[in-house]
Motif scaffolding. Structure first.
Motif, PDB file in Angstrom:
ATOM      1  N   LEU A 129       0.876  -1.058   0.018  1.00  0.00           N
ATOM      2  CA  LEU A 129       0.235   0.070   0.192  1.00  0.00           C
ATOM      3  C   LEU A 129       0.939   1.258   0.025  1.00  0.00           C
ATOM      4  O   LEU A 129       1.480   1.415   0.975  1.00  0.00           O
ATOM      5  CB  LEU A 129      -1.064   0.063   1.312  1.00  0.00           C
ATOM      6  CG  LEU A 129      -2.144   0.971   1.045  1.00  0.00           C
ATOM      7  CD1 LEU A 129      -3.110   0.103   0.175  1.00  0.00           C
ATOM      8  CD2 LEU A 129      -2.648   1.277   2.410  1.00  0.00           C
ATOM      9  N   LEU A 130       0.884   1.842  -1.028  1.00  0.00           N
ATOM     10  CA  LEU A 130       1.942   3.043  -1.268  1.00  0.00           C
ATOM     11  C   LEU A 130       1.033   4.369  -1.218  1.00  0.00           C
ATOM     12  O   LEU A 130      -0.178   4.750  -1.520  1.00  0.00           O
ATOM     13  CB  LEU A 130       2.378   2.999  -2.620  1.00  0.00           C
ATOM     14  CG  LEU A 130       3.413   2.007  -2.885  1.00  0.00           C
ATOM     15  CD1 LEU A 130       4.133   1.906  -4.637  1.00  0.00           C
ATOM     16  CD2 LEU A 130       4.287   1.825  -2.020  1.00  0.00           C
ATOM     17  N   VAL A 131       1.744   5.457  -0.679  1.00  0.00           N
ATOM     18  CA  VAL A 131       1.338   6.814  -0.278  1.00  0.00           C
ATOM     19  C   VAL A 131       2.337   7.554  -0.847  1.00  0.00           C
ATOM     20  O   VAL A 131       3.677   7.320  -0.926  1.00  0.00           O
ATOM     21  CB  VAL A 131       0.759   6.941   1.235  1.00  0.00           C
ATOM     22  CG1 VAL A 131      -0.376   5.848   1.615  1.00  0.00           C
ATOM     23  CG2 VAL A 131       1.958   6.664   2.062  1.00  0.00           C
ATOM     24  N   SER A 135       2.369  12.162   2.893  1.00  0.00           N
ATOM     25  CA  SER A 135       1.170  11.632   3.373  1.00  0.00           C
ATOM     26  C   SER A 135       1.106  11.192   4.957  1.00  0.00           C
ATOM     27  O   SER A 135       2.179  10.800   5.558  1.00  0.00           O
ATOM     28  CB  SER A 135       0.633  10.190   2.628  1.00  0.00           C
ATOM     29  OG  SER A 135      -0.498   9.523   3.398  1.00  0.00           O
ATOM     30  N   LYS A 136      -0.066  11.640   5.737  1.00  0.00           N
ATOM     31  CA  LYS A 136      -0.305  11.075   7.013  1.00  0.00           C
ATOM     32  C   LYS A 136      -0.460   9.721   7.278  1.00  0.00           C
ATOM     33  O   LYS A 136      -0.704   9.265   8.365  1.00  0.00           O
ATOM     34  CB  LYS A 136      -1.171  12.059   7.797  1.00  0.00           C
ATOM     35  CG  LYS A 136      -0.498  13.377   7.755  1.00  0.00           C
ATOM     36  CD  LYS A 136      -1.792  14.484   8.339  1.00  0.00           C
ATOM     37  CE  LYS A 136      -1.374  15.803   8.470  1.00  0.00           C
ATOM     38  NZ  LYS A 136      -2.463  16.884   8.901  1.00  0.00           N
ATOM     39  N   ILE A 137      -0.711   8.902   6.246  1.00  0.00           N
ATOM     40  CA  ILE A 137      -0.883   7.400   6.378  1.00  0.00           C
ATOM     41  C   ILE A 137       0.223   6.658   6.855  1.00  0.00           C
ATOM     42  O   ILE A 137       1.096   6.567   6.094  1.00  0.00           O
ATOM     43  CB  ILE A 137      -1.429   6.889   5.064  1.00  0.00           C
ATOM     44  CG1 ILE A 137      -3.062   7.865   4.963  1.00  0.00           C
ATOM     45  CG2 ILE A 137      -1.943   5.323   5.185  1.00  0.00           C
ATOM     46  CD1 ILE A 137      -3.732   7.336   3.469  1.00  0.00           C
ATOM     47  N   ARG A 138       0.394   6.107   8.000  1.00  0.00           N
ATOM     48  CA  ARG A 138       1.356   5.185   8.307  1.00  0.00           C
ATOM     49  C   ARG A 138       1.054   3.854   8.782  1.00  0.00           C
ATOM     50  O   ARG A 138       1.673   3.203   9.138  1.00  0.00           O
ATOM     51  CB  ARG A 138       2.300   5.980   9.268  1.00  0.00           C
ATOM     52  CG  ARG A 138       2.644   7.444   8.642  1.00  0.00           C
ATOM     53  CD  ARG A 138       3.602   7.988   9.883  1.00  0.00           C
ATOM     54  NE  ARG A 138       4.234   9.440   9.131  1.00  0.00           N
ATOM     55  CZ  ARG A 138       5.233   9.397   8.458  1.00  0.00           C
ATOM     56  NH1 ARG A 138       6.092   8.043   7.878  1.00  0.00           N
ATOM     57  NH2 ARG A 138       5.937  10.479   7.690  1.00  0.00           N
ATOM     58  N   ALA A 216       2.946   2.077   3.028  1.00  0.00           N
ATOM     59  CA  ALA A 216       2.543   2.504   4.450  1.00  0.00           C
ATOM     60  C   ALA A 216       1.885   1.369   5.150  1.00  0.00           C
ATOM     61  O   ALA A 216       2.076   1.207   6.377  1.00  0.00           O
ATOM     62  CB  ALA A 216       1.192   3.390   4.178  1.00  0.00           C
ATOM     63  N   VAL A 217       1.523   0.272   4.314  1.00  0.00           N
ATOM     64  CA  VAL A 217       1.017  -0.922   4.738  1.00  0.00           C
ATOM     65  C   VAL A 217       1.717  -2.168   4.055  1.00  0.00           C
ATOM     66  O   VAL A 217       1.516  -2.059   2.610  1.00  0.00           O
ATOM     67  CB  VAL A 217      -0.263  -1.207   4.919  1.00  0.00           C
ATOM     68  CG1 VAL A 217      -0.660  -2.634   5.318  1.00  0.00           C
ATOM     69  CG2 VAL A 217      -1.063   0.130   5.720  1.00  0.00           C
ATOM     70  N   ASP A 218       2.439  -3.122   4.236  1.00  0.00           N
ATOM     71  CA  ASP A 218       2.929  -4.346   3.801  1.00  0.00           C
ATOM     72  C   ASP A 218       1.652  -5.224   3.502  1.00  0.00           C
ATOM     73  O   ASP A 218       1.220  -5.638   4.487  1.00  0.00           O
ATOM     74  CB  ASP A 218       4.055  -5.107   4.692  1.00  0.00           C
ATOM     75  CG  ASP A 218       4.331  -6.456   3.882  1.00  0.00           C
ATOM     76  OD1 ASP A 218       3.792  -6.613   3.037  1.00  0.00           O
ATOM     77  OD2 ASP A 218       5.297  -6.947   4.550  1.00  0.00           O
ATOM     78  N   GLY A 219       1.261  -5.332   2.267  1.00  0.00           N
ATOM     79  CA  GLY A 219       0.094  -6.073   1.984  1.00  0.00           C
ATOM     80  C   GLY A 219       0.323  -7.808   1.935  1.00  0.00           C
ATOM     81  O   GLY A 219      -0.719  -8.474   1.443  1.00  0.00           O
ATOM     82  N   GLY A 220       1.448  -8.064   2.304  1.00  0.00           N
ATOM     83  CA  GLY A 220       1.858  -9.757   2.579  1.00  0.00           C
ATOM     84  C   GLY A 220       1.952 -10.159   3.763  1.00  0.00           C
ATOM     85  O   GLY A 220       2.593 -11.355   4.017  1.00  0.00           O
ATOM     86  N   THR A 221       1.516  -9.261   4.750  1.00  0.00           N
ATOM     87  CA  THR A 221       1.934  -9.629   6.239  1.00  0.00           C
ATOM     88  C   THR A 221       0.854 -10.567   6.760  1.00  0.00           C
ATOM     89  O   THR A 221      -0.461 -10.886   6.118  1.00  0.00           O
ATOM     90  CB  THR A 221       1.981  -8.269   7.203  1.00  0.00           C
ATOM     91  OG1 THR A 221       0.495  -7.722   6.991  1.00  0.00           O
ATOM     92  CG2 THR A 221       3.088  -7.593   6.834  1.00  0.00           C
ATOM     93  N   GLU A 222       0.790 -11.126   7.874  1.00  0.00           N
ATOM     94  CA  GLU A 222      -0.312 -11.862   8.550  1.00  0.00           C
ATOM     95  C   GLU A 222      -1.484 -11.270   8.728  1.00  0.00           C
ATOM     96  O   GLU A 222      -1.363  -9.731   8.818  1.00  0.00           O
ATOM     97  CB  GLU A 222       0.204 -12.701   9.837  1.00  0.00           C
ATOM     98  CG  GLU A 222       1.454 -13.492   9.907  1.00  0.00           C
ATOM     99  CD  GLU A 222       1.018 -14.822   9.150  1.00  0.00           C
ATOM    100  OE1 GLU A 222      -0.190 -15.046   8.896  1.00  0.00           O
ATOM    101  OE2 GLU A 222       1.905 -15.629   8.712  1.00  0.00           O
ATOM    102  N   PRO A 223      -2.727 -11.624   8.527  1.00  0.00           N
ATOM    103  CA  PRO A 223      -2.842 -13.126   8.254  1.00  0.00           C
ATOM    104  C   PRO A 223      -3.185 -13.730   6.749  1.00  0.00           C
ATOM    105  O   PRO A 223      -3.558 -14.846   6.701  1.00  0.00           O
ATOM    106  CB  PRO A 223      -4.303 -13.399   9.154  1.00  0.00           C
ATOM    107  CG  PRO A 223      -4.877 -11.935   8.515  1.00  0.00           C
ATOM    108  CD  PRO A 223      -3.710 -11.158   8.410  1.00  0.00           C
TER     109      PRO A 223
END
Length: 327
Positions: A129-131, A135-138, A216-223
């Motif tokens: 997830l790229l910003v 961006s304030k999205i963290r 901002a978010v690694d899309g391959g993390t758990e679950p």
């Protein structure tokens, strides 16, 4: 004596005729790749993604040729775009087909799905997830009330991101998903049309390089780590009418997947030939997992996630969907 000679000549002549007939049979088989395949030439629609590198490796390494197959690859931007051609028979296999769309199409009766081989599973940073850099999205929590670009709505992207959001106590209904094709995501992010983009390679690296975008978010993390996301699909009609051809294709892909798992350099060399990933980027990007078998237990994870997310109404018959060659 003459009778004996005449009989011997007749026997010899018959043997020659029989030999010629057998030779004709061999010639017909070789016309089908020497493997007795129902179809020696098939058309594969493929996306320009790292998910389906197996088809290009199999092509380059001669694995299809070894199976008596000639594979013609047709590039497509979205796997669902090729569904009408698959149903019509103009395309025999779709490479890099996301399971969500195709399992839904199977449930709706649009097609009777046959998964010939698995293509890719999620690993860390397969999806990102790229910003924009300012961006304030963290974190997942910061996505509430924001617009997120995905390639196709109600698909593998939103399915996996929703699972991550739920795991972080975030309500997915508070996220607005917007359809933006992968090649156009960077522009949409730069113009502020969306707050974040759910990207895959080569678009992740490209957007990071061009815009200075950050993860901002690694899309391959758990679950969702190791979750099956895409594969090589056809129709049950094709698989039933061409079981030897389907099996030959499956063997070639699995052989290519094993090579991809064992030698990253092979993948790095293949990617620039059909994607916009150059050699330098290919050497550093995160690759998905490449399954080397068609595993029902593994595939069930995706099905269960779809059922819990309301993307499927009923549990599909995976036994009929997963292609198993006859002995």
């Amino acid at each position: 004596m003459r009778q004996s000679l005449r009989l011997s000549a007749l026997v010899s002549a018959f043997a020659l005729v029989l030999s010629a007939a057998v030779g004709c049979g061999d010639s017909d088989d070789s016309g089908k790749g020497g493997q007795g395949l129902e179809k020696s030439t098939i058309t594969v629609a493929a996306l320009p993604l790292a998910d389906n590198v197996g088809v290009y490796i199999a092509q380059k390494q001669g694995f299809f040729k070894e199976e008596g197959l000639k594979v013609e690859v047709k590039p497509v931007q979205q796997s669902t775009q090729a569904i009408p051609a698959l149903i019509k028979g103009d395309v025999n296999v779709i490479a890099g087909a996301n399971y969500v769309s195709f399992l839904q199409a199977n449930e709706k009766g649009t097609l009777k799905l046959s998964v010939l081989a698995e293509g890719a599973t999620l690993s860390s940073h397969t999806f990102d997830l790229l910003v924009m850099p300012d961006s304030k999205i963290r974190s997942p929590k910061d996505l509430e009330g924001k617009k997120v670009a995905v390639n196709i709505l109600n698909n593998i992207q939103s399915l996996t991101l929703n699972a991550i959001l739920k795991a972080n106590n975030v309500d997915p209904s508070k996220i607005e998903y917007v359809t933006v094709p992968f090649p156009q995501m960077a522009v949409a992010l730069q113009k502020g049309q969306v707050d974040a983009i759910h990207a895959v390679e080569p678009f992740t690296s490209g957007t990071e390089k061009e815009l200075g975008a950050r993860v901002a978010v690694d899309g391959g993390t758990e679950p969702v780590t190791d979750l099956p996301i895409s594969g090589y699909v056809s129709t049950q009609d094709f698989a039933q009418k061409n079981p030897k051809t389907a099996a030959a294709f499956q063997r070639a892909i699995i052989k290519a997947q094993k090579l991809a798992v064992g030698d990253r350099k092979v993948v790095e060399q293949a990617l620039p030939t059909y994607t916009k990933i150059d050699a330098k980027v290919a050497g550093v990007i995160t690759l998905p997992g490449y399954p080397t078998s068609l595993n029902a237990t593994r595939m069930q994870r995706t099905v269960d996630l779809m059922l819990s997310d309301g993307l499927l109404k009923q549990k599909p018959d995976m036994k009929s969907i997963l292609f198993q060659p006859t002995a």
